[in-house]
Write a protein that holds these residues in place. Sequence first.
Motif, PDB file in Angstrom:
ATOM      1  N   ALA A 143       1.008  -1.107  -0.053  1.00 18.95           N
ATOM      2  CA  ALA A 143      -0.101   0.141   0.202  1.00 18.95           C
ATOM      3  C   ALA A 143       0.904   1.255   0.049  1.00 18.95           C
ATOM      4  O   ALA A 143       0.696   2.275  -0.673  1.00 18.95           O
ATOM      5  N   LEU A 144       2.152   1.311   0.834  1.00 18.49           N
ATOM      6  CA  LEU A 144       2.603   2.635   0.897  1.00 18.49           C
ATOM      7  C   LEU A 144       3.554   2.642  -0.559  1.00 18.49           C
ATOM      8  O   LEU A 144       3.552   3.770  -0.924  1.00 18.49           O
ATOM      9  N   GLU A 145       3.778   1.379  -1.157  1.00 19.34           N
ATOM     10  CA  GLU A 145       4.550   1.786  -2.545  1.00 19.34           C
ATOM     11  C   GLU A 145       3.547   2.379  -3.589  1.00 19.34           C
ATOM     12  O   GLU A 145       3.917   3.383  -4.333  1.00 19.34           O
ATOM     13  N   ARG A 146       2.442   1.799  -3.361  1.00 18.41           N
ATOM     14  CA  ARG A 146       1.256   2.409  -4.138  1.00 18.41           C
ATOM     15  C   ARG A 146       1.087   3.966  -4.069  1.00 18.41           C
ATOM     16  O   ARG A 146       0.741   4.601  -4.957  1.00 18.41           O
ATOM     17  N   GLN A 147       0.927   4.249  -2.641  1.00 17.36           N
ATOM     18  CA  GLN A 147       0.503   5.409  -2.228  1.00 17.36           C
ATOM     19  C   GLN A 147       1.484   6.345  -2.708  1.00 17.36           C
ATOM     20  O   GLN A 147       1.441   7.589  -3.229  1.00 17.36           O
ATOM     21  N   ILE A 148       2.766   6.142  -2.742  1.00 16.72           N
ATOM     22  CA  ILE A 148       4.144   6.827  -3.079  1.00 16.72           C
ATOM     23  C   ILE A 148       3.851   7.130  -4.479  1.00 16.72           C
ATOM     24  O   ILE A 148       4.147   8.114  -5.005  1.00 16.72           O
TER      25      ILE A 148
ATOM     26  N   GLN B 258       3.646  17.420  -1.679  1.00 12.13           N
ATOM     27  CA  GLN B 258       4.852  17.121  -1.850  1.00 12.13           C
ATOM     28  C   GLN B 258       5.334  16.935  -0.169  1.00 12.13           C
ATOM     29  O   GLN B 258       6.242  15.810  -0.202  1.00 12.13           O
ATOM     30  N   ALA B 259       4.853  17.379   0.808  1.00  7.53           N
ATOM     31  CA  ALA B 259       5.304  17.168   2.171  1.00  7.53           C
ATOM     32  C   ALA B 259       4.848  15.680   2.745  1.00  7.53           C
ATOM     33  O   ALA B 259       5.513  15.355   3.285  1.00  7.53           O
ATOM     34  N   GLU B 260       3.701  15.082   2.061  1.00  8.53           N
ATOM     35  CA  GLU B 260       3.524  14.025   2.527  1.00  8.53           C
ATOM     36  C   GLU B 260       4.340  13.013   2.113  1.00  8.53           C
ATOM     37  O   GLU B 260       4.623  11.738   2.567  1.00  8.53           O
TER      38      GLU B 260
END
Length: 521
Positions: A207-212, A254-256
């Motif tokens: 999920a984090l890979e996809r969110q990035i 960008q901050a996320e």
Amino acid sequence: MTHSPVAFWTALVAAMLLVGSGCALTPQMDPPDAEAQLPDAYDTPLVEGGPLYAEDDSTRFNPVNWWTAFDAPALNALIDTALVRNLDLERTRAVVDEIASQFRIARAPLFPQATANGNYNRQSQPANTGIGGALGGGGGSGAVPDRFTFDTYSLSLSLSYELDFWGRLRNQRGAALERFMGSVDAVQTARQQVIAQTISTYFEVAALERQIALGEETIRVLQQRVDLAEDRYDRGLVRSFEVYALRQELQAAQAEQPQRESQLADARGRLSVILGQFVGNVDEAVMQAARSAPRDAVLADLQPVPPGLPSDLLMARPDVRADARELNAAQREIGVARANRLPSFSLTGEGGVQNSTLDDLLNIDQRFTTLIASVAAPVFQAGRLRAEQDAAEARYTQARATYEQTLLTALQEVHAALTAYEKQQEQYALVRDQLEQAEASAYNQMRRYERGIGDYATALDAERTRLQAEQRLTAAEEALVGSRIALHRALGGAWVAPPESDDPRLFRGTYRPDGAADTAN
């Protein structure tokens, strides 16, 4: 009068194996209150046709390896690795080996204890001491030597056995067996935890890979939108407020990204620890498979939860089973404490040969035998034995409360997990519908722009909305997987009834016949 050595040993062994029927001092106990209050089935908001209703019992779901329902080969490979290399599991298995040895130690006194002995004794003493002195030996008369010297060689076999008249040894063995089986259940608890951690961390990484990736795409779209707004502001077509708002939205996006990247590094590290590997050694091909898995493939084929699950499924939970076995062990220890206050009966026998010369040691005429039967009864222990029984009864009360608390907690966890899973499915369906609407809107706005009847700003806004909906769906998918894992853990892995013969409640309040404890489990 002479005795045949064969007859002696036959009689001795027969006497050791004849254990009186005696009394079973294990107390009869009523079932814990929590067991009596269990409902027949879980009271859940399941309705026919609802999202959790199973219309067809035919399924590819594997009730043992329940994680295969996620249909993710890369995940299956990770779990296989974790079950072999996880260090918590290795430590727990070693605890089982230790407790298995303790069980064998507790079982050993039920059998005769045999010891082989070989001795050589040389004794030299003045003739005027002991029996020689009483007979007037020594004194230099020449008729009797001044010293006596004796050489004795002997070989013997000694057997000792405590008659378990009050069931003390059997209760000790039974309590050790219950704790051994409880340690096996503890391994299952650790195993489920490792499986759940592997699955949840795997999907967290995916999920984090996809969110990035979605975050980078969002930044790209927002940058185009800011550039367009600035150009239109320079031409006097929009107010500065719109430009500032878009810039702030771009900066927020960008901050996320650094936070997501930090979370991804942490999740990868935790996954490495679960797999018993150093950080960074997780196969990149596995992570690539997780990133490239199509959405809904993980969740589409999950077996629906059938309605009316029986509450007896709680006994499949290893933590419940472990506490039930500890309760059985505590019950048996009361019987041990009671037996310690009563007389104990034991037999000791020894037989062998002895001679003054080594060459004739094996001469059967040089045999000797000894048989001792003894009774030992506590007379005054200053209240120690009674206090030990009180302590055993107090430990039983503690174990009973712990078991009931575990049972009630498990029931609450199942209710909460069933409800949470249903609500997460509802949320996932709603977010998925939102994404479908956002995808349709983005497609239409881009088609309008390409045909010259719409502006590019509106198309970019629609694309931005689509990306935001996709991010929400990714988070909802991870939450749905997490709720599914929690449901499996609450149910002990799968919603299948445990074998009746392996239910730790079967022998509560009754005394198992000798040997049954070794075979029943």
